[in-house]
Structures are given as structure tokens and as C-alpha cells.
Design an enzyme around this catalytic site. Structure first.
Site, PDB file in Angstrom:
ATOM      1  N   HIS A 235      -9.653   4.375  -1.270  1.00  0.00           N
ATOM      2  CA  HIS A 235      -8.852   4.481  -0.038  1.00  0.00           C
ATOM      3  C   HIS A 235      -9.648   5.253   1.009  1.00  0.00           C
ATOM      4  CE1 HIS A 235      -4.628   3.349  -1.341  1.00  0.00           C
ATOM      5  NE2 HIS A 235      -5.383   3.099  -2.402  1.00  0.00           N
TER       6      HIS A 235
ATOM      7  N   GLY B  65      -8.419   8.001   7.331  1.00  0.00           N
ATOM      8  CA  GLY B  65      -8.725   8.240   8.742  1.00  0.00           C
ATOM      9  C   GLY B  65     -10.166   8.681   8.908  1.00  0.00           C
TER      10      GLY B  65
ATOM     11  N   ALA C 298     -11.478   4.064   3.521  1.00  0.00           N
ATOM     12  CA  ALA C 298     -12.860   3.567   3.612  1.00  0.00           C
ATOM     13  C   ALA C 298     -13.298   3.206   5.028  1.00  0.00           C
ATOM     14  CB  ALA C 298     -13.028   2.357   2.702  1.00  0.00           C
TER      15      ALA C 298
ATOM     16  N   ASP D  77      -7.736   0.732   7.154  1.00  0.00           N
ATOM     17  CA  ASP D  77      -6.631   0.682   8.115  1.00  0.00           C
ATOM     18  C   ASP D  77      -7.099   1.188   9.482  1.00  0.00           C
ATOM     19  OD1 ASP D  77      -4.191   0.432   9.294  1.00  0.00           O
ATOM     20  OD2 ASP D  77      -3.224   2.073   8.240  1.00  0.00           O
TER      21      ASP D  77
ATOM     22  N   ASP E  93       0.852  -1.189   0.000  1.00  0.00           N
ATOM     23  CA  ASP E  93       0.000   0.000   0.000  1.00  0.00           C
ATOM     24  C   ASP E  93       0.901   1.256   0.000  1.00  0.00           C
ATOM     25  OD1 ASP E  93      -2.420   1.386   0.308  1.00  0.00           O
ATOM     26  OD2 ASP E  93      -2.286   1.362   2.496  1.00  0.00           O
ATOM     27  N   HIS E  94       0.562   2.224  -0.803  1.00  0.00           N
ATOM     28  CA  HIS E  94       1.271   3.516  -0.824  1.00  0.00           C
ATOM     29  C   HIS E  94       2.796   3.436  -0.923  1.00  0.00           C
ATOM     30  CE1 HIS E  94      -2.298   5.952  -0.190  1.00  0.00           C
ATOM     31  NE2 HIS E  94      -2.692   5.056   0.706  1.00  0.00           N
TER      32      HIS E  94
ATOM     33  N   ASP F 159       2.138   5.257  -5.428  1.00  0.00           N
ATOM     34  CA  ASP F 159       1.350   6.464  -5.143  1.00  0.00           C
ATOM     35  C   ASP F 159       2.179   7.690  -5.508  1.00  0.00           C
ATOM     36  OD1 ASP F 159       0.050   8.618  -4.126  1.00  0.00           O
ATOM     37  OD2 ASP F 159      -0.080   7.896  -2.064  1.00  0.00           O
TER      38      ASP F 159
ATOM     39  N   GLU G  80      -2.368   5.892  -8.416  1.00  0.00           N
ATOM     40  CA  GLU G  80      -3.355   6.811  -7.831  1.00  0.00           C
ATOM     41  C   GLU G  80      -3.329   8.115  -8.599  1.00  0.00           C
ATOM     42  OE1 GLU G  80      -3.704   7.184  -3.557  1.00  0.00           O
ATOM     43  OE2 GLU G  80      -4.220   9.311  -3.697  1.00  0.00           O
TER      44      GLU G  80
HETATM   45  P1  13P Z   1      -8.311   4.370   6.478  1.00  0.00           P
HETATM   46  O1  13P Z   1      -7.161   4.580   7.425  1.00  0.00           O
HETATM   47  O2  13P Z   1      -9.213   5.537   6.405  1.00  0.00           O
HETATM   48  O3  13P Z   1      -8.982   3.098   6.749  1.00  0.00           O
HETATM   49  O4  13P Z   1      -7.671   4.246   5.021  1.00  0.00           O
HETATM   50  C1  13P Z   1      -6.878   3.143   4.733  1.00  0.00           C
HETATM   51  C2  13P Z   1      -6.183   3.280   3.443  1.00  0.00           C
HETATM   52  O5  13P Z   1      -6.618   3.947   2.525  1.00  0.00           O
HETATM   53  C3  13P Z   1      -4.926   2.558   3.302  1.00  0.00           C
HETATM   54  O6  13P Z   1      -4.341   2.785   2.073  1.00  0.00           O
HETATM   55  O1  G3H Z   2      -2.987   4.837   3.921  1.00  0.00           O
HETATM   56  C1  G3H Z   2      -2.003   4.492   4.507  1.00  0.00           C
HETATM   57  C2  G3H Z   2      -1.937   3.934   5.833  1.00  0.00           C
HETATM   58  O2  G3H Z   2      -3.093   4.138   6.573  1.00  0.00           O
HETATM   59  C3  G3H Z   2      -0.698   4.445   6.538  1.00  0.00           C
HETATM   60  O3  G3H Z   2      -0.054   3.352   7.015  1.00  0.00           O
HETATM   61  O4  G3H Z   2       1.127   4.109   9.093  1.00  0.00           O
HETATM   62  O5  G3H Z   2       1.667   1.931   7.952  1.00  0.00           O
HETATM   63  O6  G3H Z   2       2.365   4.079   6.921  1.00  0.00           O
HETATM   64  P1  G3H Z   2       1.360   3.395   7.785  1.00  0.00           P
HETATM   65 ZN    ZN Z   3      -4.601   4.786   1.316  1.00  0.00          ZN
END
Ligand code: 13P
Ligand code: G3H
Ligand code: ZN
Length: 284
Positions: free
Chosen positions: A209, A181, A211, A233, A82-83, A104, A134
Site C-alpha cells: 500500500h 500519500g 505506492a 490512489d 480497499d480498506h 484492514d 493487513e
Molecule cells: P497512495 O495514496 O499512497 O497511493 O496509497 C494508496 C493505497 O494504499 C490504497 O489502499
Molecule cells: O488507502 C486508502 C485510500 O487512499 C483512502 O481512500 O479517501 O476513498 O477513503 P478514501
Molecule cells: Zn492502502
């Protein structure tokens, strides 16, 4: 393409449904995601980040793969970075065993985004690894100013088509008013924009993302209009940290990242072990 993540996303497209893509950062969260998918007999995606690769001293790849093999050998579970922000991060994650990577480059210009995404695709595809790009920005809670000009940062459908056509990326993360978040998101997502992106990119899975705070009708509509995966996340980090706080009687749980708790626990355990080793050698 043998990427399990892409297979899962393409199947979700065909079935007009979406899957969850969950961030992990340790063994317990990894096992929770795997056991949930296995219990429900549904596919899902496990995601690592560069911070988690660092936090686990690059053992997250082996950890995810061994746990999937042991706990859910018959469930389709993808493993995704991710990212990723640089080519180096991408190659490192591929070496650790992900079958899909996100590049990203959404903070760069369109030209720069196209250039690096293309480079990533050229590296990833021959290795059987899928790519998510993205376009448009999905802001972060606490890391960016709150007075956001959504029109400026949401995905432009024509630019999205150009990015996909010129790079060959498999999937695309879109900005339609979503944010990372629990955040002051755009009060109503820009559904017309999502519809337009999906119409121009009927063969590419679209990822949403941020969500964690999407639910009910909003999720249903996003899926109807073409979203194939929701990134989560924050919500599961909070589930983890709240459970730990509850166990310890902490009524005002302020930690929302398992790594913050576990890093300290790991450090203290290491100190305790070092002390014992020294003591047994007669070196108090
Ligand atoms: P949230 O932290 O809002 O669930 O987003 C997660 C995310 O987009 C990870 O790439
Ligand atoms: O969207 C990205 C994650 O929520 C951030 O994750 O704290 O592991 O870098 P990280
Ligand atoms: Zn994300």
C-alpha cells in the site's frame, strides 16, 4: 476460487511480476483505469473504498462492472474493496459486486485481527470472493503523527505467518516502511523484513500500500522480493485534480480528491435542475 482479482495476483506471483491496484471514485477515473489496462493489454485491479461507495450512493459496483464489460471485455480486471474495516462494510461491498475484499484490522491486536479476518474469510470464500488482510500499519499522510516508530508498526514475519495460517486469508498487505500519500516514508524500506515475510508465505500474494511515490529501483527490488501488487490512489487523484485545475486556470491547485470537486459540481447541477423543474410547473 473464481475471484478474478486472486487469479490476477496468483498469475503475477507465478510470473514474478506485480500489477497495479488503482483506487477509483467516479466514472472518469474508472474509465481511465480500464482504458489504460486495455490499451496496454495488461491486467490490473480496480479498487473502491467505503467512502466511494457512499459518494456514489452505492452505484460504484454497477459502474465498474458495466464499464469493464463495455470498454475491456477481453482484459483481466479485478474489482476489490480497499480498506474495509468492519464485517458490515465487507458484506455490503460483496453485495455491490467486488470479487475481493480487504479487511484492514491492522489497528487491532493480533488476536482481534485474526478473529475478524477469519470471519471475513468464512463469509467471502464460499461466495467466490478473495480476501486481503493487513498486518503492521501503513500510516496515512495528514492523519497520523509524523514521528513514527517504524520498528513498532512494521509487519512481524512470524505474526504474518500466524495470521495467514489461522485465517486462510489469500493475500497480505505488508508494512515495510511504506506509507499512504506522498509521505515521509522510512528512508529505505526494510528489505530483509520483506524477504522474511515472503519466505514464510511463498503461496500468498503480498500487497504494498501507499505506492504512489514508489518508482525505479525501489519498485524493482520490491517485486524481486515478493510484492505482487502496488496500491495507487494519491498519484492518480492528483493527475485528475491537476488537469481540472489547469483547465480552469488555477495555478495553485490545492484539491487532491476528485470527489471534492465533483460533489460540489453535482450539488450545483442538482439545484439548477430542481429550479427548472419547479419553473416548468409554475412554481418559481
Ligand atoms: P497512495 O495514496 O499512497 O497511493 O496509497 C494508496 C493505497 O494504499 C490504497 O489502499
Ligand atoms: O488507502 C486508502 C485510500 O487512499 C483512502 O481512500 O479517501 O476513498 O477513503 P478514501
Ligand atoms: Zn492502502
Amino acid at each position: 476460487m473464481k475471484s478474478k482479482t486472486l487469479k490476477i495476483l496468483k498469475k503475477a506471483m507465478e510470473d514474478k511480476v506485480a500489477v497495479g491496484a488503482f483506487n477509483t471514485s467516479n466514472m472518469e477515473v474508472t474509465q481511465a483505469i480500464i482504458m489504460a489496462a486495455n490499451n496496454l493489454k495488461k491486467s490490473c485491479i480496480i479498487q473502491t473504498t467505503v467512502s466511494t461507495m457512499e459518494y456514489t450512493f452505492d452505484t460504484i459496483g454497477e459502474l465498474v462492472k458495466s464499464n469493464v464489460k463495455k470498454l475491456a471485455p477481453n482484459t483481466e480486471i479485478g474489482f476489490h474493496l480497499d480498506h474495509g474495516h468492519s464485517f458490515h462494510e465487507i458484506t455490503k461491498a460483496i453485495d455491490l459486486g467486488v470479487d475481493s475484499v480487504m479487511i484492514d484490522a491492522s489497528r487491532l491486536t493480533l488476536e482481534e485481527n485474526i478473529a475478524i479476518t477469519k470471519k471475513v474469510v468464512e463469509y467471502a470464500h464460499p461466495r467466490g470472493v478473495a480476501v486481503q488482510a493487513e498486518l503492521g500499519r501503513v500510516p496515512y499522510l495528514g492523519r497520523e503523527k509524523l514521528d513514527i516508530d517504524w520498528n513498532e508498526i512494521m509487519t512481524d514475519p512470524n505474526e504474518a505467518k500466524r495470521l495467514v495460517d489461522e485465517t486462510g486469508t489469500d493475500a497480505l498487505a505488508v508494512g515495510i516502511g511504506n506509507a499512504h500519500g506522498f509521505f515521509r516514508e522510512k528512508s529505505e524500506p526494510d528489505w530483509e523484513r520483506l524477504k522474511a515475510i515472503n519466505a514464510l508465505l511463498p503461496d500468498n500474494p503480498l500487497i504494498l500500500h501507499g505506492a504512489s511515490d514508489w518508482e525505479g529501483e525501489k519498485v524493482k527490488k520490491a517485486v524481486e522480493l515478493g510484492i505482487n501488487a502496488f496500491n495507487i490512489d494519491t498519484d492518480i487523484r492528483i493527475a485528475f485534480c491537476s488537469a481540472v485545475c489547469k483547465m480552469t486556470g488555477d495555478q495553485h491547485c490545492e484539491v487532491s480528491d476528485p470527489r471534492k470537486i465533483l460533489k460540489v459540481a453535482r450539488e450545483e447541477t442538482q439545484k439548477a435542475v430542481e429550479k427548472k423543474i419547479q419553473m416548468f410547473l409554475g412554481k418559481e
